[in-house]
Write an enzyme that holds these catalytic residues in place. Structure first.
Site, PDB file in Angstrom:
ATOM      1  N   SER A  99       0.866  -1.187   0.000  1.00 54.24           N
ATOM      2  CA  SER A  99       0.000   0.000   0.000  1.00 54.24           C
ATOM      3  C   SER A  99       0.902   1.236   0.000  1.00 54.24           C
ATOM      4  O   SER A  99       2.073   1.159   0.368  1.00 54.24           O
ATOM      5  CB  SER A  99      -0.839  -0.019   1.276  1.00 54.24           C
ATOM      6  OG  SER A  99      -1.289   1.277   1.602  1.00 54.24           O
ATOM      7  N   TYR A 151      -2.000  -0.204  10.186  1.00 54.64           N
ATOM      8  CA  TYR A 151      -2.024  -0.675   8.798  1.00 54.64           C
ATOM      9  C   TYR A 151      -0.727  -0.292   8.082  1.00 54.64           C
ATOM     10  O   TYR A 151      -0.137  -1.096   7.368  1.00 54.64           O
ATOM     11  CB  TYR A 151      -3.241  -0.057   8.106  1.00 54.64           C
ATOM     12  CG  TYR A 151      -3.404  -0.391   6.646  1.00 54.64           C
ATOM     13  CD1 TYR A 151      -3.791  -1.661   6.236  1.00 54.64           C
ATOM     14  CD2 TYR A 151      -3.211   0.583   5.665  1.00 54.64           C
ATOM     15  CE1 TYR A 151      -3.968  -1.958   4.887  1.00 54.64           C
ATOM     16  CE2 TYR A 151      -3.390   0.299   4.322  1.00 54.64           C
ATOM     17  CZ  TYR A 151      -3.766  -0.977   3.927  1.00 54.64           C
ATOM     18  OH  TYR A 151      -3.935  -1.257   2.593  1.00 54.64           O
TER      19      TYR A 151
END
Ligand code: NAD
Length: 275
Positions: free
Chosen positions: A156, A169
């Protein structure tokens, strides 16, 4: 495209497993692999949803198999491995697309980092990090014994540059990138150069989990959505199908000397300084 170039990117006859293929990006990647000629195992926790993805692929002339399993449950992953080997007799590709944020592992609004719940941090690490490592162990072992195979992880934008709020995250995806490089070296050196491990780092795509953070109910952008688009030189969110070309390249003979890399597919987000 002439025949030779066609073969370079062909996945014809390959057997693949895509975790999180019941989701938006995993589903698009599974359909893309099937379109390139691979047989695809649709691994996800929701059996009904996995069957829907399978029937979509079959309707388009592809071959797929539903593999109901949780990426955090080794026993279920091993059962899925047996199903794949029983049906196709081989396993060539693994895409680790299961993952995502855990809303409690974020620091938003008036919340302070000092109060961040430990349990939420554990969950987001388990899903993204362990949820990539465990399938890589279970399915990667088959590839190691065959001396050939390719794993593609999903990172990501949060892995390289911190995005406000999403502490757990971001750290977990940074760990996924590190693991990608580690596993690439480990598999090639111990089991042969036919084993490769890479990752794609998607920019911003509308998924089930992030839609509400990026788009209001009336379709307009949230403040966060607006900032993301401003920082994306392409000026828009990605379409899930736009991950497919990079994925096919990474999985195909065209990338046979490419291992341990993370490829951004982000409309320029990671390249842009914001000014
Ligand atoms: N959407 C984006 O903009 C974006 C950007 C960068 C990275 N990603 C990453 O891409 C991947 C796919 O994201 P998405 O946007 O398609 O999200 P999504 O929620 O649509 O898909 C995730 C899928 O993973 C499945 N899943 C979750 N936990 C699981 C578990 N324990 N076992 C098995 N399956 C499980 C979910 O059921 C879901 O089907 C994730 O790793 C996410 O972090 C997404």
């Amino acid at each position: 495209m002439d025949g030779a170039l066609g073969d370079l990117f062909s996945l014809k006859g390959a057997a693949a497993v895509v975790t999180g293929a019941t989701g938006v990006l995993g589903g698009a990647m599974a359909r893309g692999l099937a379109g390139a000629g691979a047989k695809v195992g649709i691994l996800g926790r929701r059996a009904g949803r996995a069957e829907e993805v399978v029937s979509g692929i079959e309707k388009s002339g592809g071959e797929a198999l539903a593999l109901p399993a949780d990426v955090l449950d080794r026993g279920e992953l091993e059962a899925a491995r047996e199903t794949v080997i029983g049906r196709w007799g081989r396993l060539d590709l693994l895409v680790n697309a299961a993952g995502g944020n855990v809303p409690e592992a974020t620091v938003s609004g008036d919340a302070e980092i000092f109060d961040l719940p430990e349990d939420a941090l554990r969950r987001v690490f388990e899903l993204n990090m362990l949820g990539t490592v465990l399938p890589s162990q279970v399915f990667g072992e088959v590839m190691a014994r065959e001396g050939e195979g390719c794993i593609v992880n999903v990172s990501s934008m949060a892995a390289q540059k911190p995005l406000s709020g999403v502490i757990g995250y971001s750290a977990a995806k940074a760990a996924v990138e590190n693991f990608t490089r580690w596993m690439a070296a480990e598999l090639s050196r111990k089991y042969g150069a036919g084993l490769r491990v890479n990752a794609v780092a998607p920019g911003f795509f509308l998924g089930e989990q992030n839609r509400a953070m990026l788009v209001n109910e009336d379709g307009s952008l949230t403040e966060r959505g607006r900032k993301i688009i401003e920082h994306t030189p392409a000026g828009r969110f990605g379409e899930p199908e736009e991950l497919v070309g990079t994925l096919i390249w990474l999985c195909s003979p065209a990338a046979r000397f490419v291992t341990g890399v993370v490829v951004p597919v982000d409309g320029g987000f990671s390249a842009f300084g914001g000014i």
